[in-house]
Design an enzyme around this catalytic site. Structure first.
Site, PDB file in Angstrom:
ATOM      1  N   SER A  44       9.208 152.444  25.363  1.00  0.00           N
ATOM      2  CA  SER A  44      10.387 152.803  25.228  1.00  0.00           C
ATOM      3  C   SER A  44      11.398 152.095  25.918  1.00  0.00           C
ATOM      4  O   SER A  44      12.524 152.235  25.810  1.00  0.00           O
ATOM      5  CB  SER A  44      10.418 154.418  25.634  1.00  0.00           C
ATOM      6  OG  SER A  44      10.289 154.714  27.017  1.00  0.00           O
ATOM      7  N   ASP A 332      18.371 158.947  31.235  1.00  0.00           N
ATOM      8  CA  ASP A 332      17.655 160.443  31.134  1.00  0.00           C
ATOM      9  C   ASP A 332      16.397 160.415  32.175  1.00  0.00           C
ATOM     10  O   ASP A 332      16.528 159.778  33.066  1.00  0.00           O
ATOM     11  CB  ASP A 332      17.023 160.562  29.665  1.00  0.00           C
ATOM     12  CG  ASP A 332      15.952 159.366  29.342  1.00  0.00           C
ATOM     13  OD1 ASP A 332      15.512 158.880  30.078  1.00  0.00           O
ATOM     14  OD2 ASP A 332      15.996 159.114  28.054  1.00  0.00           O
ATOM     15  N   HIS A 335      14.518 156.497  31.685  1.00  0.00           N
ATOM     16  CA  HIS A 335      14.967 155.383  31.406  1.00  0.00           C
ATOM     17  C   HIS A 335      16.225 154.947  32.072  1.00  0.00           C
ATOM     18  O   HIS A 335      17.066 155.707  32.221  1.00  0.00           O
ATOM     19  CB  HIS A 335      15.077 155.334  29.823  1.00  0.00           C
ATOM     20  CG  HIS A 335      14.171 155.736  29.054  1.00  0.00           C
ATOM     21  ND1 HIS A 335      13.900 156.973  28.661  1.00  0.00           N
ATOM     22  CD2 HIS A 335      12.999 155.001  28.669  1.00  0.00           C
ATOM     23  CE1 HIS A 335      12.932 157.166  27.924  1.00  0.00           C
ATOM     24  NE2 HIS A 335      12.160 155.927  27.993  1.00  0.00           N
TER      25      HIS A 335
END
Length: 368
Positions: A44, A332, A335
């Site tokens: 991600s 978040d 990340h």
């Protein structure tokens, strides 16, 4: 995580990689210049939208407030309020950020210019991120890359395809999920079944196999991004009663990085013409977290999107989002923010490609 450390012995870029990148950066506007092709493998931290095409994937970011600071202000499949480090590095190299593989027609000419295979929830191990239902593991991504090599050969012929594949630069960022969404989860079997030494040996063996497979498929210039201090990301801090970094997790990360550095050295010796580089990510990230004001940030121990202890840790549509996003290191629970990515990409680029960085000093990634 795609962040850079300080040890010169591990950051020495193979001369051919550096020369090729310098040429591409300095001359990318010339019609006769070599065209820099990049293939990106990861999770991600570098995904640009592959999981949007996986119908049942729970590792998605195609909802507000992701992309709020991207060019059109809408979700793009990136796990950030804006750009990934990969986007910013592409800007600095003077090339478009490669598109997600699953967005392309299998025979699309765009594959000749580079592809992003990264997938949120992906790991070195195939069982990593199992509870996301759908995600592209590193093996899956290499499978898709193998398909890409076949299409390239069909388009331009064997000789030209081999040159393209040999000259391309391969950015690989894997391993974070093998800890955060596997070994560190008490309800998953790997953390119960293996000691850390055993788990690390498993990762090492699998990664050696994956590097070798990429080599057989034509990859020569590979850059592996080591892990940052995972014990300091908001989702891990939330496990501490005092919101401190988890020392044991960071120690395991350092062991992982050390093991992969040795693997890179061994493969550089054993595989003909391979140019593997280990980009040490650890110390720069830790410095950014421990001394955020040095870089213009105010908050590094919690996230802009208040989801540190929520299930999943993602910034869902009901979350409370900070208005001063440039002051937060983390977007978040997992990340970095766009602003942090810009700082870390600058440091990454300057250390990995020092001469090219001088040539590209007018790059579009902003100084924070």
């Amino acid at each position: 995580m795609m962040f850079l450390g300080t040890k010169q012995t591990t950051m020495a870029t193979p001369a051919l990689v550096l020369a090729f990148v310098i040429s591409a950066v300095v001359h990318h506007t010339s019609a006769t210049a070599p065209s820099l092709v990049t293939f990106i493998f990861g999770d991600s931290l570098t995904e640009v939208g592959n999981n949007n095409y996986l119908r049942y994937s729970l590792a998605r970011s195609d909802f507000p407030f992701y992309g709020i600071d991207y060019s059109n202000g809408k979700p793009t499949g990136r796990f950030s309020n804006g750009r990934t480090i990969g986007d910013i590095i592409s800007e600095k190299l003077g090339i478009p950020s490669p598109p997600p593989y699953l967005s392309l027609n299998p025979t699309d000419d765009a594959i000749l210019k580079g592809v992003n295979y990264a997938s949120g929830g992906a790991g070195i191990l195939n069982d990593t991120g199992l509870y996301f239902i759908q995600r592209l593991s590193f093996d899956d991504q290499i499978d898709y890359f193998e398909n890409t090599t076949k299409v390239i050969k069909a388009k331009v012929g064997e000789q030209a395809a081999n040159k393209l594949l040999n000259d391309a630069i391969y950015f690989i960022g894997m391993g974070s999920n093998d800890y955060v969404n596997n070994f560190l989860q008490p309800f998953l079997p790997d953390g119960q079944q293996y000691t850390h030494d055993e788990f690390l040996a498993l990762l090492h063996l699998k990664l050696a196999e994956q590097f070798t497979r990429l080599y057989v498929l034509g990859a020569r210039k590979m850059i592996f991004h080591g892990l940052g201090p995972l014990g300091c990301i908001p989702s891990q801090r939330a496990k501490s009663t005092t919101n401190q970094c988890l020392h044991q997790v960071n120690e395991w990360v350092l062991e992982f990085n050390s093991k992969v550095k040795k693997l890179v050295n061994v493969l550089n010796y054993r595989l003909k013409n391979v140019q593997l580089t280990f980009a040490d990510t650890y110390q720069d990230v830790l410095d950014l977290i421990n001394d955020p004001s040095k870089y213009g940030f105010k908050v590094s121990d919690t996230s802009c999107c208040r989801v540190d202890t929520a299930v999943g840790g993602l910034c869902l549509s009901y979350a409370h989002v900070c208005t001063n996003r440039k002051e937060y290191v983390f977007w978040d629970a997992f990340h970095p923010s766009d602003a942090a990515n810009a700082i870390l990409a600058d440091r990454f680029f300057a250390k990995l490609f020092p001469v090219a960085a001088g040539a590209a000093q007018n790059g579009s990634a902003p100084k924070h």
